[in-house]
Design an enzyme around this catalytic site. Structure first.
Site, mmCIF file in Angstrom:
data_model
loop_
_atom_site.group_PDB
_atom_site.id
_atom_site.type_symbol
_atom_site.label_atom_id
_atom_site.label_comp_id
_atom_site.label_asym_id
_atom_site.label_seq_id
_atom_site.Cartn_x
_atom_site.Cartn_y
_atom_site.Cartn_z
ATOM 1 N N HIS A 164 0.814 -1.217 0.000
ATOM 2 C CA HIS A 164 0.000 0.000 0.000
ATOM 3 C C HIS A 164 0.849 1.268 0.000
ATOM 4 C CE1 HIS A 164 0.335 -0.296 4.521
ATOM 5 N NE2 HIS A 164 0.394 1.013 4.403
ATOM 6 N N ASP B 204 0.330 -7.558 1.212
ATOM 7 C CA ASP B 204 0.691 -6.155 1.452
ATOM 8 C C ASP B 204 2.205 -6.001 1.478
ATOM 9 O OD1 ASP B 204 0.319 -3.460 1.778
ATOM 10 O OD2 ASP B 204 -0.067 -3.554 3.937
ATOM 11 N N SER C 24 4.507 2.846 7.763
ATOM 12 C CA SER C 24 4.189 1.630 7.003
ATOM 13 C C SER C 24 5.377 1.151 6.178
ATOM 14 C CB SER C 24 3.015 1.892 6.063
ATOM 15 O OG SER C 24 1.825 2.059 6.772
#
Length: 206
Positions: A95, A129, A203
């Site tokens: 992402h 992911d 992230s």
């Protein structure tokens, strides 16, 4: 994606990382180049870092923690990642690279290296992911410093350190404990719960 724990060693365990990278190869139309596969295999089999203080660990890994920058028509998104091979192959979350496909490019900043570095997306797996990206050569021609993976997963109650670039800030360190391991995640990803402060921009980081 990854966590670093102190005062022991980097706690992305090799078996989990190896499985994830194998799956990302098996589920993408763009196989990783043979030289990248070989470099990742070597990184995943490297000995764990020895026990050390949190301060020493942060000093050791800081130069391997990447600030990922994705420029889009509607604005700029940022995230983090960590370098696994001297050739600059690093791992981040899918992402973070967003709609970028294998063969397309993002930008990156790395501590100790002036300006931004071009980075090529090698593979993306949105179920896991996970994205594998490769930095261009360092301006000084030196190998990229790497994060050493742990040989075992962290345990509940163990100290943990998160590093990355939250909310567009420069390199940032936060700390906490592993709050929980079991029953978290989904059919694709096993999650680790921590009370270390993690914000948008962290992230993909270790």
């Amino acid at each position: 994606f990854g966590m670093i724990n102190a005062p022991t060693h980097t706690s992305v365990d090799q078996a989990a990382a190896r499985s994830a990278i194998t799956q990302i190869q098996d589920t993408t139309a763009h196989a990783l180049p043979p030289e990248v596969q070989a470099a990742l295999a070597q990184a995943l089999g490297a000995p764990s870092a020895p026990a050390e203080s949190r301060e020493a660990m942060v000093a050791r890994v800081k130069g391997s923690v990447v600030n990922v920058i994705v420029r889009m028509p509607q604005g700029t998104a940022t995230g983090s990642g960590f370098i696994l091979t001297p050739e600059g192959v690093f791992v981040t979350n899918a992402h973070v690279v967003g709609s970028r496909q294998a063969g397309e490019f993002v930008e990156a900043r790395v501590p100790g290296v002036p300006g931004t570095i071009k980075a090529k997306v090698l593979a993306v797996n949105h179920d896991k992911d996970l994205a594998i990206v490769q930095l261009a050569q360092r301006p000084d021609g030196k190998p990229w410093p790497v994060v050493t993976l742990a040989s075992q997963a962290p345990r509940e109650g163990e100290d943990v350190t998160a590093t990355g670039y939250p909310r567009g800030l420069p390199f940032t360190v936060t700390a906490g404990v592993v709050s929980g391991m079991d029953g978290r995640g989904n059919m694709y990803v096993k999650h680790l719960q921590t009370d270390a402060s993690i914000n948008p921009g962290n992230s993909g980081g270790p």
